[in-house]
Write a protein that holds these residues in place. Structure first.
Motif, short mmCIF file in Angstrom:
data_model
loop_
_atom_site.label_atom_id
_atom_site.label_comp_id
_atom_site.label_asym_id
_atom_site.label_seq_id
_atom_site.Cartn_x
_atom_site.Cartn_y
_atom_site.Cartn_z
N GLU A 181 33.40 91.23 71.65
CA GLU A 181 33.63 90.72 70.30
C GLU A 181 32.38 89.98 69.78
N ARG A 182 31.73 89.22 70.65
CA ARG A 182 30.52 88.48 70.24
C ARG A 182 29.40 89.47 69.88
N ARG A 184 29.74 92.51 68.85
CA ARG A 184 30.08 93.22 67.63
C ARG A 184 29.74 92.37 66.39
N ARG A 185 30.04 91.08 66.44
CA ARG A 185 29.73 90.23 65.29
C ARG A 185 28.22 90.10 65.09
N LEU A 186 27.50 89.97 66.20
CA LEU A 186 26.03 89.88 66.08
C LEU A 186 25.45 91.19 65.54
N GLU A 188 26.95 93.19 63.51
CA GLU A 188 27.25 93.26 62.08
C GLU A 188 26.30 92.40 61.26
N SER A 189 25.88 91.29 61.84
CA SER A 189 24.90 90.42 61.13
C SER A 189 23.46 90.82 61.45
#
Length: 439
Positions: A181-182, A184-186, A188-189
């Motif tokens: 999850e971490r 994936r967020r990174l 996306e940013s």
């Protein structure tokens, strides 16, 4: 010279005794009548024997012996004449009395073409319940020989170590999920590369697989029944150390049983799945368990010339047990309205079978019949008789064409009254044979 009176009386009495059978047999009486008449008068002419010493001559008395013999012969002649006359005065010969015979009715019933074989009963499904792990037996909660439902616990193994491994695998899976999850967020940013995201996703999948394996190992510490059935005896005891493959007990499905048996190859053309069978076992005399053939082996055994068969038998009350012997009756065909007669009523002359049919006037006629299926008590008649015909069941050995009989039912033969007035009469059912032929 005159014969002595004492000698004459003795000779006449002997001749009278010899003439007595004429009262029962008319023809013999007439023959003896002729011989007796000649003998009596011949004896009257015989000279008397001389006595060694002269005896005093007594006054002669009139002898009545010739007159008595003549009267007897006249009576015998009259009896012979009466035997030769019928009720109306016409000569018809001697009439035999009706012969008592047991009769039965040719009646329709269900006839089956069957063959029998000896088989063995097996469970529809039977397995050995084994351990898949190396572990110690913690407890065995089942009762030997009792029924269990699908999913019931049969054995519990020591799971402390395996449970700990499962917990560790789940923790690693949770950590891998957080890392994914971490990443994936990174990504996306645009703070993490695609490679970082792919590596995190792969690590999560591996952790989930490891957790599933650990969970499966933990589940194997609880051995459960894969289907409903009967459990056997315990092969191990609590506290015993099991290795993978060691047997804990047996489990058999008994709601439906299998019967394996063999059939002679001459029936191979008639055998097919779905044919009905009946099974009898020594444990339950008089009971029949119906079922149907499920498997017909396509290969004939070259050593025994037989075909292997499997039939399935419903067993809702669980009376049948694996290993029982079975007497299997296979029904190849069935006719519900087949005409049958008692087996003992049929007799043969050469290649032709016959029965005696009782007609309305209580006389019998011989009818040629064609036979079908035969068992120990009944035989099927395919031609030569009509339903309802009254036939002679026992006593046909003494009969002849046109003989007068006294029909008796089985109950009358056991001590009851004859069937109908004057010894019984078959009535309208008599004379129903086809193809009858006299001697």
């Amino acid at each position: 010279m005159r014969a002595a009176p004492g000698g004459m009386r003795t000779t006449a009495a002997a001749r009278a005794r010899r003439a007595a059978p004429c009262l029962a047999f008319c023809r013999a009486g007439r023959l003896r009548l002729a011989r007796g008449r000649a003998g009596v008068y011949g004896a009257a002419m015989l000279p008397a024997r001389r006595s060694p010493a002269p005896a005093p001559v007594l006054p002669a008395r009139p002898s009545v012996v010739p007159l008595a013999a003549t009267a007897l012969l006249v009576a015998l002649a009259a009896l012979s004449a009466s035997c030769a006359r019928g009720p109306g005065g016409r000569g018809r010969g001697f009439s035999m009395p009706p012969m008592p015979v047991e009769v039965a009715e040719a009646a329709p019933r269900t006839v089956r073409d069957q063959f029998r074989a000896l088989g063995s009963i097996e469970s529809d499904e039977i397995i050995e319940v084994v351990s898949e792990l190396n572990a110690t037996v913690a407890r065995l909660p089942f009762v030997e020989g009792q029924a269990v439902a699908q999913g019931d616990l049969l054995a519990q193994l020591d799971d402390r170590e395996i449970r700990a491994e499962s917990d560790r695998a789940e923790a690693r899976r949770d950590q891998a999920r957080l890392n994914f999850e971490r990443a994936r967020r990174l990504h996306e940013s645009q703070a993490a590369s695609q490679q970082d995201l792919d590596e995190a996703q792969t690590a999560l999948r591996v952790a989930e697989a490891d957790a599933a394996i650990a969970r499966a190992r933990l589940d194997k510490t609880r051995i459960r029944a894969p289907f409903a059935g009967l459990v056997g005896r315990r092969r191990v005891s609590p506290g015993a150390y099991l290795r993978a493959g060691d047997v804990v007990t047996e489990l058999a499905r008994v709601d439906e049983m299998k019967v394996t048996f063999n059939a002679p190859e001459r029936y191979a053309g008639e055998l097919r799945p779905g044919i009905g069978v009946e099974v009898a076992v020594p444990a339950y005399p008089g009971l029949r368990f119906p079922g149907r053939i499920s498997v017909v082996d396509p290969i004939v055994n070259p050593d025994t010339r037989t075909v292997a068969l499997v039939a399935r038998i419903p067993n809702p009350q669980r009376r049948l047990r694996p290993g029982m012997s079975a007497d299997v009756a296979v029904t190849l065909s069935e006719r519900t309205r087949a005409l049958t007669v008692p087996d003992e009523a049929v007799f043969a002359e050469g290649n032709q079978s016959f029965v005696y049919v009782v007609k309305a006037d209580s006389t019998v006629t011989r009818a040629a019949v064609a036979l079908g299926t035969r068992d120990s008590a009944q035989v099927e008649v395919t031609a030569g008789l009509e339903p309802g015909a009254m036939i002679v069941r026992t006593g046909h050995q003494k009969l002849f064409e046109g003989a007068k009989v006294m029909p008796l039912t089985a109950a009358a033969m056991m001590g009851g009254a004859p069937d109908g007035p004057g010894g019984g009469r078959p009535g309208a059912r008599g004379g129903g044979a086809a193809g009858g032929r006299g001697r």
